[in-house]
Design a protein around this motif. Sequence first.
Motif, mmCIF file in Angstrom:
data_model
loop_
_atom_site.group_PDB
_atom_site.id
_atom_site.type_symbol
_atom_site.label_atom_id
_atom_site.label_comp_id
_atom_site.label_asym_id
_atom_site.label_seq_id
_atom_site.Cartn_x
_atom_site.Cartn_y
_atom_site.Cartn_z
ATOM 1 N N VAL A 201 7.747 6.821 -27.838
ATOM 2 C CA VAL A 201 8.894 6.166 -28.459
ATOM 3 C C VAL A 201 8.409 5.434 -29.710
ATOM 4 O O VAL A 201 7.464 4.651 -29.644
ATOM 5 N N THR A 202 9.053 5.710 -30.824
ATOM 6 C CA THR A 202 8.651 5.121 -32.099
ATOM 7 C C THR A 202 9.731 4.171 -32.606
ATOM 8 O O THR A 202 10.901 4.535 -32.687
ATOM 9 N N ALA A 203 9.331 2.948 -32.942
ATOM 10 C CA ALA A 203 10.259 1.960 -33.496
ATOM 11 C C ALA A 203 9.563 1.243 -34.640
ATOM 12 O O ALA A 203 9.280 0.043 -34.572
ATOM 13 N N LEU A 204 9.294 1.970 -35.700
ATOM 14 C CA LEU A 204 8.562 1.442 -36.843
ATOM 15 C C LEU A 204 9.438 1.271 -38.075
ATOM 16 O O LEU A 204 8.930 1.148 -39.192
ATOM 17 N N GLY A 205 10.753 1.286 -37.894
ATOM 18 C CA GLY A 205 11.632 1.114 -39.039
ATOM 19 C C GLY A 205 11.424 2.208 -40.066
ATOM 20 O O GLY A 205 11.339 3.402 -39.735
ATOM 21 N N ASP A 206 11.295 1.824 -41.319
ATOM 22 C CA ASP A 206 11.140 2.803 -42.388
ATOM 23 C C ASP A 206 9.840 3.583 -42.297
ATOM 24 O O ASP A 206 9.690 4.632 -42.939
ATOM 25 N N ARG A 207 8.867 3.103 -41.510
ATOM 26 C CA ARG A 207 7.589 3.810 -41.360
ATOM 27 C C ARG A 207 7.616 4.823 -40.222
ATOM 28 O O ARG A 207 6.624 5.491 -39.964
ATOM 29 N N THR A 208 8.754 4.948 -39.550
ATOM 30 C CA THR A 208 8.860 5.935 -38.478
ATOM 31 C C THR A 208 8.614 7.342 -38.997
ATOM 32 O O THR A 208 7.926 8.150 -38.359
ATOM 33 N N ALA A 209 9.162 7.660 -40.164
ATOM 34 C CA ALA A 209 8.962 8.993 -40.735
ATOM 35 C C ALA A 209 7.485 9.241 -41.028
ATOM 36 O O ALA A 209 6.973 10.355 -40.827
ATOM 37 N N THR A 210 6.782 8.200 -41.488
ATOM 38 C CA THR A 210 5.353 8.328 -41.770
ATOM 39 C C THR A 210 4.583 8.584 -40.474
ATOM 40 O O THR A 210 3.696 9.452 -40.421
ATOM 41 N N PHE A 211 4.935 7.857 -39.416
ATOM 42 C CA PHE A 211 4.280 8.082 -38.124
ATOM 43 C C PHE A 211 4.545 9.498 -37.622
ATOM 44 O O PHE A 211 3.637 10.175 -37.124
ATOM 45 N N MET A 212 5.787 9.937 -37.735
ATOM 46 C CA MET A 212 6.133 11.251 -37.216
ATOM 47 C C MET A 212 5.424 12.368 -37.967
ATOM 48 O O MET A 212 5.151 13.433 -37.407
ATOM 49 N N ASP A 213 5.093 12.145 -39.224
ATOM 50 C CA ASP A 213 4.319 13.131 -39.966
ATOM 51 C C ASP A 213 2.908 13.241 -39.366
ATOM 52 O O ASP A 213 2.380 14.343 -39.185
ATOM 53 N N SER A 214 2.292 12.086 -39.047
ATOM 54 C CA SER A 214 0.988 12.096 -38.375
ATOM 55 C C SER A 214 1.111 12.687 -36.976
ATOM 56 O O SER A 214 0.231 13.431 -36.525
ATOM 57 N N PHE A 215 2.204 12.365 -36.298
ATOM 58 C CA PHE A 215 2.460 12.889 -34.957
ATOM 59 C C PHE A 215 2.534 14.417 -34.987
ATOM 60 O O PHE A 215 1.979 15.095 -34.117
#
Length: 442
Positions: free
Chosen positions: A256-270
């Motif tokens: 579960v990701t809750a990083l606000g505007d950085r969620t897209a950045t995390f999902m790219d690494s994911f």
Amino acid sequence: MTGKRRTVPRSTFLPRSFRFTRSVRATALSAGALAACASLAVGCGVVPGVSGGSGDGPIVVMTWAPEETSATNKPGMPAFALAYARWVNANGGLNGRKLKVLTCNDHNDTVSAASCARRAVKEHAVAVVGSYSQHSDAFFPHLEGAGIPYIGGYGVTNAEFISPLSYPVNGGQPSLLAGLGKELGATCGPVSLVRPDTIAGDALPPMLNAGLTAGGHDKAEDQRAPEDATEYATQAEAAMKNATGDSAGDGKGCVVTALGDRTATFMDSFRRTRTDYPDVRTGTVLGSVDQTVINAGGAASGPFEGAYVTGWYPVTSDPAWAPMKKVISEEAFSDTRIDPTDTGVQTTWIAYTVFRQAVESLDGGEVTADSVRGALDNGLKVTTGGLTPTLRWEFTDQLASIGFPRLVNADVTLQAVQKGRLVSAKKGFVDVTKTLEKADVD
């Protein structure tokens, strides 16, 4: 919902020592503030003779949001507010009076947020409607000093669920995480929560865990992450390793990701790391991702495909959004800032629906900050055409026990990303009030 541990505004998510853990304390805070406003007419009401909404002149309101910043931006909210005013005025106004919308850029900083609020006071706005700001400590004192109601904020700070002059239309991130946890708890194996390593982020695990516990699941692994990183390979690897363990549940692990505007950045690494963990599923919340972010991330071929998402409102394809889309079509069809799939635009539409019904309930009487607030405080029931439950703001709300006396709408929707589009994963709303009541916020 950003901020370093030492600099985040304290009202974004209150430190544990400031949270209200008993119903009596929370209710007393709200009731006391309301009583103060009632007794100090000059201090908490509109200054006599400059109400800004009386007579035959226009009814003045304000909508603010951050624009052109390096952090969260919501340009569609003030843009839609202006389109709404054009549409209302082209169709006879509000009770025959013109609606004048002032807009303001809060720049994602406290100075600008306070400046917007001071301008609302100076120009005699009768309400601030459908707005976004992370800096409630900066703007609420000015609104409360002038008795100006804050209708339909985005739900990004705890103060929006505490201030007696706040009239939220959704349950903010607490409801979204509780709803997501409740859904995933019944189907997921181990769960990892990736969230900002900030004071704001510290408040998120209890809400998700309340939902997981309601679903018969163990608590999530709390994975802290920098809020301003340019990549999250290390955090993605750690989260997926935990999600493939055998510590809880029988299903596939979930991140579960809750990083606000950085969620897209995390999902790219994911996405890049996921090849070694094919069975891990994902979940997130609206506000961290919406259709615009999914589109920018590659839609069906992007990292959000298959993710569970909890939201405040029905999916954009729901017929209940037709009136909002009509306003956009007639008054802002070519304005690229206004996207009907954006939760900010949707929240602004609902907020103006509340404001319109409050004004109409005055039956042609004087429209001031005091009278609008009075209409909302005196039991007005607002309907939104099925986009939310019937809204009514009271101080005896069940969620005062966890410090949210103004949170009157704890309904969420469960959505999923299928073929690049957010679609409904479960019919109707899920009320997470009882789930939130059990959240461990001490």
